[in-house]
Design a protein around this motif. Structure first.
Motif, PDB file in Angstrom:
ATOM      1  N   ASN A 390       0.791  -1.232   0.000  1.00 35.03           N
ATOM      2  CA  ASN A 390       0.000   0.000   0.000  1.00 35.03           C
ATOM      3  C   ASN A 390       0.821   1.279   0.000  1.00 35.03           C
ATOM      4  N   TRP A 391       2.116   1.178   0.314  1.00 33.63           N
ATOM      5  CA  TRP A 391       2.918   2.380   0.511  1.00 33.63           C
ATOM      6  C   TRP A 391       4.172   2.357  -0.361  1.00 33.63           C
ATOM      7  N   THR A 392       4.477   3.540  -0.926  1.00 30.79           N
ATOM      8  CA  THR A 392       5.682   3.724  -1.732  1.00 30.79           C
ATOM      9  C   THR A 392       6.418   4.962  -1.252  1.00 30.79           C
ATOM     10  N   ASP A 443      -2.040   4.088  -0.664  1.00 26.72           N
ATOM     11  CA  ASP A 443      -3.389   3.789  -1.141  1.00 26.72           C
ATOM     12  C   ASP A 443      -3.926   2.699  -0.218  1.00 26.72           C
ATOM     13  N   PHE A 444      -4.810   3.049   0.738  1.00 27.59           N
ATOM     14  CA  PHE A 444      -5.182   2.125   1.795  1.00 27.59           C
ATOM     15  C   PHE A 444      -6.622   2.363   2.240  1.00 27.59           C
ATOM     16  N   ARG A 450     -11.718   4.380   1.235  1.00 26.67           N
ATOM     17  CA  ARG A 450     -10.434   4.340   0.545  1.00 26.67           C
ATOM     18  C   ARG A 450      -9.734   5.684   0.676  1.00 26.67           C
ATOM     19  N   ASN A 451      -8.451   5.643   1.027  1.00 29.08           N
ATOM     20  CA  ASN A 451      -7.621   6.843   1.136  1.00 29.08           C
ATOM     21  C   ASN A 451      -6.467   6.747   0.146  1.00 29.08           C
ATOM     22  N   ASN A 525     -12.403   8.495  -0.529  1.00 26.20           N
ATOM     23  CA  ASN A 525     -13.619   8.020  -1.177  1.00 26.20           C
ATOM     24  C   ASN A 525     -14.686   7.765  -0.116  1.00 26.20           C
ATOM     25  N   LEU A 526     -15.642   8.697   0.014  1.00 30.06           N
ATOM     26  CA  LEU A 526     -16.753   8.468   0.924  1.00 30.06           C
ATOM     27  C   LEU A 526     -17.676   7.381   0.383  1.00 30.06           C
TER      28      LEU A 526
END
Length: 802
Positions: A390-392, A443-444, A450-451, A525-526
Motif C-alpha cells: 500500500n505504501w511507496t 493507497d489504503f 479508501r484513502n 472516497n466516501l
C-alpha cells in the motif's frame, strides 16, 4: 538536360529497388493478427513482441498488427501489460506466406484504457501522477488540467513547447524565450496571470531558452493557484506548466528524424532506447536534437542543441532508480520587443494600436552579430521504494543550472515615429536551483473508506549570481524610406558605446534563498461516486539578503512562514462517465519587510491568491468524447500599495480574476479527432498600487477571450492507412497592454492564426509537413510591450523508426 537525366536515373533506380525488394520479400515470412479484450472489443495500442528478438508491432485502432520480414520458423509472441500476466502464443511461419494469430486479453475494454501502454496514440490522457502527486484519473481530480500528448505534437509537427501549448484553452504566449539565466524561458498567460514552464516531472526543471520537445512525452497544464503541492516559486496564480519526459522502456527501438523549412530552418533529432544488461534491469534512453532557424525579419537567428539521456535501474521488485540529465546550449539574437517610456501618454505617442505604428513589420532594426549565449545543465534523480503493498517511498533530487552571457537588444517607442535602440546585457550570469523532495504515497482502506494519501518534505535552494547592465545606442526615424544609420546597431558600435560611456544602468541580482516545506494531501472516497480532497502545506521561506559587490556585504535578509490549504470535492452521478467538481486552491508570494514613516522596520505578510472553482467533466462513449467546463473566481489580497509618504506602503491592495474555461476532445467517427477550447477571463484591479488603473483590466492579463481548434483525420485502413490531415488555429481578442486613466489605452489587435498539417505514419517511417499562419497574418503579443510575431512558415519532416 542534366537535371532530366538525373530525374530519369532516380526513377529507374526506384523501380529497380521495388522489383528487387519484391523478390527479396518472397524469402521472408510475415505474421498478422488481432488482439481483442474479454468483452470482444478491439484492443488498440497494445505492444506485441517476438520473444528473444527486437521485432514487434503495436496494434492499431482495430486491434490489428503486422510483423514483416521474418526468417521462416517458429516464434513465440507475447503481450505484456502492467499489472497483468503476460499472454503468449506460438506461431509457425513459412517463406513467402503470412501466418495469422489472435489474442484475447483477460480484461475488458474499460480496464485496458487504464493501462499505460508504450507507443499509445492518444490525443488526451485519462490520468496523471503529477496533478495531485498521486495517481488520479481525470474524472477523480477536483482541479482543471489539460494534457498535450506526444501524438498530438507529432500530428502538428511541433518542435517547441511554445507551439505545443497553443492547444491549451485559455493559455496564450506573451513573450518569446529570452535565453537569459534570470527570467528564462517563454512567458505565457493563464487565467489573467503570467506563468512559465519551470516544472519537469513535478519538480524544478527550468530551461531559459526556447524549449525543444525532443525528450517530452507530454505536457501538463494545471489551472489555478497550486502552491499547496508545488510551492510558490515554480507556480503562478494562474496555474503551472509541467513537462513530462520520455522514460526508458524494455526493448530496443527509437527513431531519427530530420526537419527543414523556410527561414533557413533545419533540425535533426534522435530518440534511441536500449537495455544495457541481459536481464533488462538497466535501461538507457537518449534523446537529442540540433536546430537552426533564421528570422522572418531581415536579421535574426537562433541555434540550439539539446542532449537528454535517461537511465533506469531496477534493483529488485521493490527498489528502482531513474537518472536524467538535460544539456541545452544555444546562441540567439535578441527579441524584437518594443517598450513604452515611463510616463509617455498615448496622445504624445500619436498611436493607440499596434497596427497603426510606422515600425516596419519585417525589419529587425538590429544586426545579426548582436547575439547572446545561453546554457542549461540540469540533473535529476529519483528513487522509488515499495515499502509494502500500500505504501511507496519516492525521493526526488534535482539540480538546474542556467547561464547566459551577451547583449539583448530592445526598443522604446517614441513620439514622431522615432524609436530608440537599446541593449540590456547579461555578464556571465548564473542561476542555480537545488530541490530535494521526499514523498510517501499510500493507497489504503480505513474501514470501508479508501484513502489515497501523499505526505512530503521539500527543500528548495536558489543561488542567483546575475549581473545586468545596459545603455542606449541611438534613435532613428522608422517612417523614413531610407534609414542611413540602419546598420549601426552592430556589435562593434555596441562595444564602443560601453567603452566610451559605460552603463546607463546596472542591476545586480546576487542572493540566495532557502525554502523548507512540508505538505500532506488525501483523497478520501466516501462512496464509489463521492470523493473529497484535503491538502495543506507549511512553507518557511528564508531570504539571505542581497549581496553588494561594492561593499562586500549583504542586506535585506528576512524570513516568512505561510500555510497554504487546498480543498476539493468530486461527485460522479454516472460512474467513470460524468463528474461534478469544485475546489478551493491557494497561492502566495513572499514579500520583503518595509519601513514606517520613522524608518522603523515593518513586516509584511505574503501576498496570496484564493481560487474557488466549480465545473463538470465528462468521459463518454468509451473515451470518444471528453470535456471539461469550469467557472473560476480568483481573489488576490494583501497586495502592497504606496501611501502618501515616500517608500511607505500599506498591505490592503486587491485584484480579482474570474472566468470560464471549456475544453472538448472528441472522436466523432473512426479516424477523426477534434481538440477545441474556449476561455473568457475578466480581470480587474480593485485596490491598486496606482489609482489610474483601479477598476481597469491589468496590462499583464492578456486577451480576455481566446479560443483554439484542431481538426484531424487519419485514414484508419486500406492502402492509405496512416495518411492524415490536420487543420486548426488560435483566436485572441483585443489585448489592452496599456490601460491607464492618465496614460491612455494601447491595444494589440485581435488575431486569428490558422495552421495545417499533413502526415503519413507507418510502422517504420513517418513523413509530415505543416504550414503555420496560413493567411500570413500580422499580429502582436506582449504584456506592457509590443512583440511582432512570425509570418507564414512551413516545415517538412521525415522520421525513420526502428
Amino acid at each position: 538536360m542534366g537535371r532530366t537525366l538525373l530525374l530519369f536515373f532516380c526513377m529507374f533506380l526506384g523501380l529497380t529497388t521495388i522489383v528487387l525488394a519484391n523478390e527479396e520479400e518472397d524469402q521472408f515470412a510475415h505474421v498478422k493478427g488481432k488482439v481483442t479484450t474479454a468483452d470482444g472489443k478491439p484492443a488498440p495500442y497494445v505492444t506485441v513482441q517476438i520473444t528473444g528478438t527486437t521485432k514487434g508491432a503495436v496494434t492499431d485502432e482495430n486491434g490489428e498488427f503486422s510483423i514483416r520480414r521474418l526468417t521462416p520458423g517458429t516464434y513465440t509472441l507475447h503481450i505484456t501489460l502492467v499489472g497483468f500476466e503476460p499472454v503468449e502464443k506460438q506461431v509457425t511461419t513459412e517463406a513467402g506466406q503470412t501466418a495469422h494469430v489472435s489474442f484475447e486479453l483477460q480484461l475488458n475494454d474499460k480496464q485496458l484504457q487504464e493501462v499505460v501502454i508504450s507507443g499509445q496514440r492518444r490525443l488526451t490522457s485519462s490520468s496523471s501522477d503529477y496533478a495531485n502527486k498521486m495517481t488520479l484519473k481525470n474524472l477523480e481530480n477536483a482541479q482543471t488540467s489539460v494534457t498535450i500528448s506526444k501524438e498530438l505534437m507529432k500530428e502538428q509537427v511541433v518542435l517547441t513547447v511554445d507551439d505545443a501549448v497553443r492547444n491549451v484553452p485559455g493559455l496564450t504566449k506573451m513573450w518569446d524565450a529570452t535565453g537569459r539565466s534570470g527570467d528564462g524561458g517563454s512567458y505565457y498567460n493563464l487565467r489573467g496571470f503570467i506563468v512559465q514552464s519551470q516544472l519537469r516531472n513535478g519538480v524544478a526543471g527550468n530551461v531559459s531558452s526556447r524549449i525543444d520537445v525532443a525528450n517530452l512525452e507530454k505536457i501538463e497544464v494545471l489551472k489555478g493557484p497550486s502552491a499547496t503541492l508545488f510551492g510558490n516559486v515554480l507556480t503562478s496564480y494562474g496555474g503551472l506548466i509541467n513537462r513530462v519526459t520520455k522514460k526508458p522502456y524494455d526493448g530496443f527501438g527509437g527513431e531519427v528524424n530530420f526537419t527543414a523549412g523556410n527561414y533557413g530552418l533545419y533540425r535533426m533529432g534522435a530518440d534511441v532506447n536500449a537495455p544495457l544488461d541481459k536481464e533488462h534491469n538497466v535501461l538507457l534512453r537518449v534523446n537529442a536534437a540540433y536546430s537552426y532557424e533564421g528570422s522572418w525579419q531581415d536579421n535574426g537567428w537562433a541555434r540550439n542543441f539539446v542532449f537528454a539521456p535517461s537511465l533506469s535501474y531496477k534493483v529488485n521488485d521493490k527498489l528502482s532508480f531513474l537518472f536524467d540529465a538535460e544539456f541545452a546550449q544555444g546562441n540567439n539574437t535578441g527579441l524584437n520587443v518594443y517598450f513604452f517610456p515611463y510616463g509617455l501618454t498615448m496622445n504624445q505617442l500619436g498611436y493607440d494600436r499596434a497596427d497603426q505604428l510606422k515600425v516596419d513589420y519585417k525589419r529587425s532594426y538590429v544586426n545579426d552579430d548582436i547575439y547572446q549565449t545561453a546554457r542549461n545543465i540540469n540533473f535529476f534523480g529519483q528513487m522509488n521504494y515499495k515499502m509494502s503493498g500500500n505504501w511507496t517511498s519516492q525521493t526526488n533530487f534535482t539540480v538546474t543550472n542556467s547561464f547566459s552571457d551577451g547583449p539583448s537588444p530592445y526598443f522604446y517607442l517614441l513620439p514622431n515615429n522615432m524609436i530608440s535602440r537599446n541593449d540590456q546585457y547579461t555578464d556571465n550570469s548564473k542561476d542555480q536551483v537545488i530541490e530535494i523532495q521526499q514523498n510517501f504515497i499510500g493507497d489504503f482502506q480505513i474501514g470501508s473508506l479508501r484513502n489515497r494519501l501523499t505526505a512530503g518534505l521539500d527543500f528548495f535552494y536558489r543561488n542567483s549570481d546575475q549581473f545586468f547592465g545596459g545603455n542606449t545606442l541611438d534613435t532613428i526615424d522608422v517612417s523614413l524610406d531610407t534609414i542611413a544609420n540602419y546598420r549601426n546597431f552592430n556589435r562593434t558600435n555596441l562595444d564602443k558605446l560601453y567603452q566610451e560611456k559605460g552603463n546607463s544602468f546596472i542591476y545586480p541580482s546576487i542572493f540566495t534563498t532557502n525554502t523548507y516545506s512540508a505538505y500532506v494531501s488525501d483523497v478520501l472516497n466516501l462512496t464509489d461516486n463521492l470523493m473529497v480532497l484535503g491538502a495543506l502545506r507549511v512553507d518557511h521561506y528564508v531570504y539571505n539578503g542581497a549581496y553588494d559587490a561594492t561593499t562586500g556585504k549583504t542586506s535585506g535578509a528576512y524570513n516568512q512562514t505561510k500555510l497554504s490549504p487546498k480543498l476539493g470535492i468530486v461527485y460522479q452521478p454516472i460512474k467513470d462517465a460524468v463528474a461534478l467538481f469544485a475546489n478551493y486552491q491557494n497561492g502566495f508570494t513572499n514579500k520583503a519587510p518595509g519601513t514606517d514613516g520613522l524608518g522603523h522596520p515593518v513586516p509584511y505578510k505574503p501576498e496570496q491568491a484564493n481560487q474557488w472553482e466549480t465545473g463538470v467533466k465528462v468521459d463518454l462513449f468509451e473515451g470518444k468524447l471528453t470535456s471539461t467546463v469550469s467557472y473560476y473566481d480568483i481573489r488576490v489580497k494583501d497586495v502592497l500599495r504606496p501611501t502618501e509618504q515616500p517608500n511607505v506602503y500599506k498591505q490592503d491592495g486587491t485584484q480579482y480574476s474570474k472566468g470560464v474555461d471549456v475544453e472538448v476532445i472528441a472522436s466523432p467517427f473512426r479516424g477523426m479527432s477534434v481538440v477545441a477550447g474556449f476561455a473568457y477571463n475578466d480581470s480587474k484591479y480593485e485596490k491598486a498600487t496606482d489609482k489610474n488603473v483601479e477598476g481597469r483590466r491589468p496590462g499583464t492579463a492578456g486577451a480576455p477571450t481566446v479560443a483554439n481548434l484542431w481538426l484531424s483525420y487519419r485514414i484508419p485502413g486500406g492502402n492509405l492507412k496512416g495518411l492524415g490531415f490536420g487543420f486548426g488555429g488560435n483566436y485572441a481578442s483585443d489585448n489592452k497592454i496599456i490601460n491607464d486613466a492618465t496614460l491612455g489605452v494601447f491595444t494589440l489587435p485581435s488575431y486569428t492564426v490558422l495552421n495545417a498539417s499533413v502526415f503519413y505514419d507507418q510502422p517504420k517511417f513517418r513523413v509530415s509537413a505543416k504550414m503555420d499562419n496560413l493567411t500570413n497574418e500580422k499580429y502582436w503579443i506582449g504584456y506592457t510591450t509590443v512583440n511582432p510575431q512570425k509570418l507564414r512558415s512551413f516545415a517538412a519532416s521525415l522520421a525513420f523508426k526502428f
